[in-house]
Enzyme design. Sequence first.
Site: not given
Length: 308
Positions: A17, A145
Amino acid sequence: MSEAVVTDRVHVRAPGKLNLFFEVGGVQDDGYHDVASAYQAVSLYESVWASHADDFTVTISGSVDIEGVPADDRNLAVRAARLVAQRIGHSGGVHLDIVKSVPVAGGMGGGSADAAAALVACDALWGAELGSSELHKLASRLGADVPFALMGGTAIGTGRGDQLSPALAKGRFDWVVVPSAEGLSTPEVYAHLDVLRAQHDIGTTGSAPAVEPGVLHALRAGDPVALAEHIRNDLQAAALSLRPGLRSTLELGERSGALAGLVSGSGPTLAFLAGDPESALELQVTLSAAGLEALHVHGPVAGARVLS
């Protein structure tokens, strides 16, 4: 729920990401910070194969430097597998074979992607059929995350970053990422941010961190030029202070055609936004010619998925 054997081996791929926007609130009593982040999953993937075993074991390989990645119970993917086993009462173990492509300790969530992939892989391997909601609950126990690596796409994260809401992003955004040979510790970067704020008497507003509306508008419009005007990372000052050499690479990328550049997450990976795939390729070539490793990726892409 059934623990019937579905297959002997399951392959799951999960994305790294980028944080397109990252606002960090003040340090809390427990030492953590509330944040507001705009996440985008990009086409740099971790692969995890899960197979039946008597115990919980892991092997790690990949195209990135894996030195320092634990191959025991400290590994986040192993912890994820144990959580699924505990949740369904599975008495056996699993062997995880992890192939890494996301920079280690680079601010792109590679370890979190491994954990998300392990959750999905063990769920499929053991026929658990836990469902998306239950997997996300387990993911939130593993780190901020991990839930996003499950979800993929583009999302807004608040709280510790794990309270997620999908964000509409039209079209494709092209990025060139420049990894660093040496990682940065996320806790160290946060701690250094607190030091810098104290030294310069930079307080936070006291209100909850929030993603700027301009970021959301640019994503909805699929407009990289507009997005470039709003991307921001509060951790960037701390990362650059700890690793001053990154600043010259940032400046080179921005001089060489990037719409904007920033430190990804806690760093030290740098991310440069390009206007289109052709511009990204030109930037990748320029940075590579300067002796840097440069990777052309795009987003948004899907989260952790079983591959046939």
